[in-house]
Design an enzyme around this catalytic site. Structure first.
Site, PDB file in Angstrom:
ATOM      1  N   GLN A 216      -0.926   7.469  43.236  1.00 37.35           N
ATOM      2  CA  GLN A 216      -1.821   8.600  43.450  1.00 37.35           C
ATOM      3  C   GLN A 216      -1.015   9.758  44.066  1.00 37.35           C
ATOM      4  O   GLN A 216       0.201   9.757  43.980  1.00 37.35           O
ATOM      5  CB  GLN A 216      -3.017   8.230  44.344  1.00 37.35           C
TER       6      GLN A 216
ATOM      7  N   LYS B 267       5.556  10.558  38.945  1.00 34.09           N
ATOM      8  CA  LYS B 267       6.226   9.651  39.896  1.00 34.09           C
ATOM      9  C   LYS B 267       6.984   8.550  39.163  1.00 34.09           C
ATOM     10  O   LYS B 267       8.103   8.198  39.537  1.00 34.09           O
ATOM     11  CB  LYS B 267       5.192   9.021  40.858  1.00 34.09           C
TER      12      LYS B 267
ATOM     13  N   GLY C  97      -7.770   7.689  30.070  1.00 32.37           N
ATOM     14  CA  GLY C  97      -7.805   8.508  28.854  1.00 32.37           C
ATOM     15  C   GLY C  97      -8.598   9.802  29.032  1.00 32.37           C
ATOM     16  O   GLY C  97      -8.732  10.594  28.099  1.00 32.37           O
TER      17      GLY C  97
ATOM     18  N   ASP D 104      -0.454  11.842  39.107  1.00 41.05           N
ATOM     19  CA  ASP D 104       0.081  12.134  37.779  1.00 41.05           C
ATOM     20  C   ASP D 104       1.146  13.229  37.776  1.00 41.05           C
ATOM     21  O   ASP D 104       1.290  13.971  36.811  1.00 41.05           O
ATOM     22  CB  ASP D 104      -1.052  12.520  36.801  1.00 41.05           C
TER      23      ASP D 104
ATOM     24  N   GLY E 123      -1.344   5.013  37.002  1.00 40.78           N
ATOM     25  CA  GLY E 123      -0.807   4.913  35.646  1.00 40.78           C
ATOM     26  C   GLY E 123       0.510   5.658  35.642  1.00 40.78           C
ATOM     27  O   GLY E 123       0.518   6.884  35.729  1.00 40.78           O
ATOM     28  N   HIS E 124       1.604   4.928  35.627  1.00 37.46           N
ATOM     29  CA  HIS E 124       2.927   5.544  35.717  1.00 37.46           C
ATOM     30  C   HIS E 124       3.662   5.353  34.393  1.00 37.46           C
ATOM     31  O   HIS E 124       3.823   4.227  33.930  1.00 37.46           O
ATOM     32  CB  HIS E 124       3.722   4.918  36.877  1.00 37.46           C
TER      33      HIS E 124
HETATM   34  P1  GDP Z   1       2.569   9.493  37.516  1.00 35.58           P
HETATM   35  O1  GDP Z   1       1.232   8.857  37.656  1.00 35.58           O
HETATM   36  O2  GDP Z   1       2.879  10.406  38.656  1.00 35.58           O
HETATM   37  O3  GDP Z   1       3.674   8.494  37.298  1.00 35.58           O
HETATM   38  O4  GDP Z   1       2.506  10.417  36.230  1.00 35.58           O
HETATM   39  P2  GDP Z   1       1.905   9.989  34.790  1.00 35.58           P
HETATM   40  O5  GDP Z   1       2.851   9.067  34.143  1.00 35.58           O
HETATM   41  O6  GDP Z   1       0.500   9.560  34.924  1.00 35.58           O
HETATM   42  O7  GDP Z   1       1.849  11.401  34.082  1.00 35.58           O
HETATM   43  C1  GDP Z   1       2.993  12.176  33.865  1.00 35.58           C
HETATM   44  C2  GDP Z   1       3.150  12.398  32.351  1.00 35.58           C
HETATM   45  O8  GDP Z   1       4.061  13.444  32.144  1.00 35.58           O
HETATM   46  C3  GDP Z   1       3.741  11.201  31.634  1.00 35.58           C
HETATM   47  O9  GDP Z   1       3.235  11.164  30.319  1.00 35.58           O
HETATM   48  C4  GDP Z   1       5.240  11.494  31.616  1.00 35.58           C
HETATM   49  O10 GDP Z   1       5.918  10.870  30.544  1.00 35.58           O
HETATM   50  C5  GDP Z   1       5.214  12.971  31.429  1.00 35.58           C
HETATM   51  N1  GDP Z   1       6.345  13.716  31.995  1.00 35.58           N
HETATM   52  C6  GDP Z   1       6.965  13.513  33.196  1.00 35.58           C
HETATM   53  N2  GDP Z   1       7.898  14.471  33.394  1.00 35.58           N
HETATM   54  C7  GDP Z   1       7.863  15.269  32.304  1.00 35.58           C
HETATM   55  C8  GDP Z   1       8.558  16.475  31.934  1.00 35.58           C
HETATM   56  O11 GDP Z   1       9.400  17.004  32.662  1.00 35.58           O
HETATM   57  N3  GDP Z   1       8.209  17.044  30.750  1.00 35.58           N
HETATM   58  C9  GDP Z   1       7.268  16.505  29.924  1.00 35.58           C
HETATM   59  N4  GDP Z   1       6.989  17.135  28.777  1.00 35.58           N
HETATM   60  N5  GDP Z   1       6.607  15.382  30.241  1.00 35.58           N
HETATM   61  C10 GDP Z   1       6.880  14.795  31.412  1.00 35.58           C
HETATM   62  P1  IMO Z   2      -1.303   7.878  39.644  1.00 36.22           P
HETATM   63  O1  IMO Z   2      -0.586   6.864  40.486  1.00 36.22           O
HETATM   64  C1  IMO Z   2      -4.657  10.615  39.214  1.00 36.22           C
HETATM   65  C2  IMO Z   2      -8.378   9.519  41.257  1.00 36.22           C
HETATM   66  C3  IMO Z   2      -9.568   9.200  40.374  1.00 36.22           C
HETATM   67  C4  IMO Z   2     -10.708   9.664  41.265  1.00 36.22           C
HETATM   68  C5  IMO Z   2     -10.225   9.260  42.656  1.00 36.22           C
HETATM   69  C6  IMO Z   2     -10.766   7.935  43.153  1.00 36.22           C
HETATM   70  O2  IMO Z   2      -1.205   7.640  38.193  1.00 36.22           O
HETATM   71  O3  IMO Z   2      -0.938   9.258  40.058  1.00 36.22           O
HETATM   72  P2  IMO Z   2     -10.223   5.401  42.532  1.00 36.22           P
HETATM   73  O4  IMO Z   2     -10.351   4.650  41.257  1.00 36.22           O
HETATM   74  O5  IMO Z   2      -8.856   5.406  43.096  1.00 36.22           O
HETATM   75  O6  IMO Z   2     -11.235   4.981  43.550  1.00 36.22           O
HETATM   76  O7  IMO Z   2     -10.592   6.922  42.159  1.00 36.22           O
HETATM   77  O8  IMO Z   2      -8.813   9.182  42.573  1.00 36.22           O
HETATM   78  N1  IMO Z   2      -7.163   8.735  40.970  1.00 36.22           N
HETATM   79  C7  IMO Z   2      -6.090   9.230  40.339  1.00 36.22           C
HETATM   80  N2  IMO Z   2      -5.880  10.428  39.763  1.00 36.22           N
HETATM   81  N3  IMO Z   2      -3.677   9.707  39.237  1.00 36.22           N
HETATM   82  C8  IMO Z   2      -3.861   8.506  39.833  1.00 36.22           C
HETATM   83  O9  IMO Z   2      -2.861   7.614  40.003  1.00 36.22           O
HETATM   84  C9  IMO Z   2      -5.132   8.204  40.383  1.00 36.22           C
HETATM   85  N4  IMO Z   2      -5.648   7.136  41.006  1.00 36.22           N
HETATM   86  C10 IMO Z   2      -6.887   7.480  41.372  1.00 36.22           C
HETATM   87  O10 IMO Z   2      -9.507   9.932  39.171  1.00 36.22           O
HETATM   88  O11 IMO Z   2     -10.803  11.061  41.242  1.00 36.22           O
HETATM   89 MG    MG Z   3      -0.517   8.640  36.550  1.00 34.66          MG
END
Ligand code: GDP
Ligand code: IMO
Ligand code: MG
Length: 432
Positions: A225, A16, A307, A13, A40-41
């Site tokens: 991840q 990426k 969530g 998270d 979840g991207h």
């Molecule tokens: P990922 O799994 O690495 O792709 O990251 P996620 O999408 O799960 O979580 C990143 C969250 O931060 C998302 O809701 C993005 O829209 C948000 N985000 C990314 N970069 C920024 C930033 O520079 N500022 C803010 N406020 N939100 C950001």
């Molecule tokens: P993105 O790509 C954050 C975490 C889960 C748990 C552990 C194992 O959005 O960054 P799993 O279901 O993979 O066997 O769970 O890894 N986890 C993540 N945490 N971002 C993710 O993906 C994750 N994918 C798995 O919360 O701790």
């Molecule tokens: Mg994510």
């Protein structure tokens, strides 16, 4: 042979999806190589928010070819849902631009049930998985009994294999975990129907990627991840079941190491984690609420996939240096700098104290037990009050924000080439 790699340097998270969205503008091919719909991207373009779990984020750009690599575990139900979502957002999805490796593994609803039952049975030692069936699907792969995507092409034998798989799942669910039986015929026929829907997208992906690299087209690998969730290098056993580091790309896509041009480490300006496991810089009081947000904004720290509120804390440079080493990171993409606005002082973990010794870098395996013994040593940096969300140039940033970025660069020795100050695509600062 330009292969650019986007890797999360923390526990996932990091943003990426946000980084891939920018880099995909100039890419020909975007490929996921590990994990499945546990990811979840999120990408924000103007007022549209796309949340992708399995299809590469680069799909939003019309010129890209998007690949689900052989290192992935693929749930056809999620693929179909995502294709529908993208089509209704006006994005073209067809087999010329979306390809699923025939050698990727399949996730079934049986894997999901097993994942939840197994994690629940761990009681207080729960990993807190996403419940998406990731672990059980990779277990089947390693046991050489997994269902591969390419098997869908032979409907009759696939039906037999599916039936046998659900019968096996039933044994595990009922005998080991006292769960109710699933209806094998119902699960099989429903799965066959979904499998048929992804059939046109199944392909041998190697030639596609090799051909692009040979003619100098940019291939972008989208990590899922984060490095600290890596099965080998992460905080084991609180990790995911795949190779999340740059190393996973070569086997997860079937390419050689010579192709690498850049390894871009995406790093959040603070630290987050979902699920259990050690987190040396974790904060629980007011500062946690400040960093996490209340949940009212789309970027607040609540899981995209589950969530769940994310655990939050100060940036950990010991772990960032470790991530840099295990991935060979060549540049950093720093996200969410805007979130730190309003703090008087910002803490950064620069070293650990472990059993009376000070460590500036990890001198032990990053497993959960060793990491749990580490007490962070912080350096305090002055904060800033200004809203950063409209900054577009380096010089627009308040001086203390620049000092924060420069401190990270100096302590890691890696240049921070891109900084995001908002979730929206344009809220980006590029540096020379
Ligand atoms: P990922 O799994 O690495 O792709 O990251 P996620 O999408 O799960 O979580 C990143 C969250 O931060 C998302 O809701 C993005 O829209 C948000 N985000 C990314 N970069 C920024 C930033 O520079 N500022 C803010 N406020 N939100 C950001
Ligand atoms: P993105 O790509 C954050 C975490 C889960 C748990 C552990 C194992 O959005 O960054 P799993 O279901 O993979 O066997 O769970 O890894 N986890 C993540 N945490 N971002 C993710 O993906 C994750 N994918 C798995 O919360 O701790
Ligand atoms: Mg994510």
């Amino acid at each position: 042979m330009p292969l650019d790699i986007v890797i999360g340097t923390q526990w996932g998270d990091e943003g990426k999806g946000r980084a891939v969205d920018l880099l995909a503008q100039d890419s020909h091919l975007v490929a996921r190589y590990n994990g499945g719909d546990n990811a979840g991207h999120t990408v924000t373009v103007a007022d549209k928010i796309y949340k992708l779990h399995v299809i590469p984020t680069g799909v939003i750009h019309p010129q890209t070819i998007c690949i689900l690599g052989n290192g992935m575990v693929v749930n056809p139900y999620t693929v179909i849902e995502e294709m529908d979502m993208l089509r209704s957002a006006g994005i073209e999805i067809n087999p010329d631009r979306l390809m699923i490796s025939d050698a990727a593994q399949l996730i079934t609803p049986g894997h999901r049930l097993l994942d939840r039952a197994q994690d629940a049975a761990l009681g207080k030692n729960q990993i807190g998985t996403t419940g998406r069936g990731i672990g059980p699907a990779y277990v089947d792969k390693a046991a050489r009994s997994g269902l591969r995507v390419g098997e869908i092409l032979d409907r009759q034998s696939f039906a037999d294999r599916l039936r046998a798989h659900f019968i096996e799942i039933n044994k595990l669910l009922t005998i080991l975990y006292s769960q109710p039986e699933i209806d094998v015929e119902l699960y099989t026929s429903d799965y066959l129907e979904k499998a048929e829907m992804i059939r046109p997208y199944i392909k041998r992906i190697g030639p596609e990627i090799q051909a692009a690299l040979k003619v100098g087209k940019i291939v972008l690998a989208e990590g899922a991840q984060g490095s600290l969730l890596d099965l080998e290098q992460g905080s084991y056993p609180f990790v995911t079941s795949s190779c999340t580091t740059a190393a996973g790309i070569f086997s997860g896509l079937g390419i050689g190491i010579q192709a690498v041009r850049k390894v871009i480490g995406v790093t959040k300006a603070f630290q987050t984690r979902v699920g259990s496991g050690p987190f040396p810089t974790e904060q629980t009081a007011e500062i946690a609420e400040f960093l996490r947000g209340s949940g009212s904004k789309p970027w607040d720290e609540f899981g995209t996939t589950t969530g769940r509120p994310r655990r939050v804390g100060w940036l950990d440079l010991v772990l960032l240096k470790y991530a840099q080493e295990i991935n060979g990171i060549t540049e950093l993409f720093l996200t969410k700098l805007d979130i730190l606005s309003g703090l008087e002082q910002i803490q950064v973990c620069v070293a650990y104290e472990k059993q009376g010794r000070r460590l500036d870098t990890l001198d032990f395996s990053c497993d959960a037990q060793s990491l749990a013994q580490c007490v962070p040593v912080y350096e305090s940096l002055p904060g800033w009050q200004e809203d950063l969300s409209r900054c577009r140039r380096w010089r627009d940033l308040p001086v203390n924000a620049r000092v924060y970025v420069e401190t990270l660069e100096q302590k890691t020795g890696v240049p921070i080439r891109t900084i995001s100050v908002g979730s929206e695509r344009t809220a980006t600062i590029y540096r020379e």
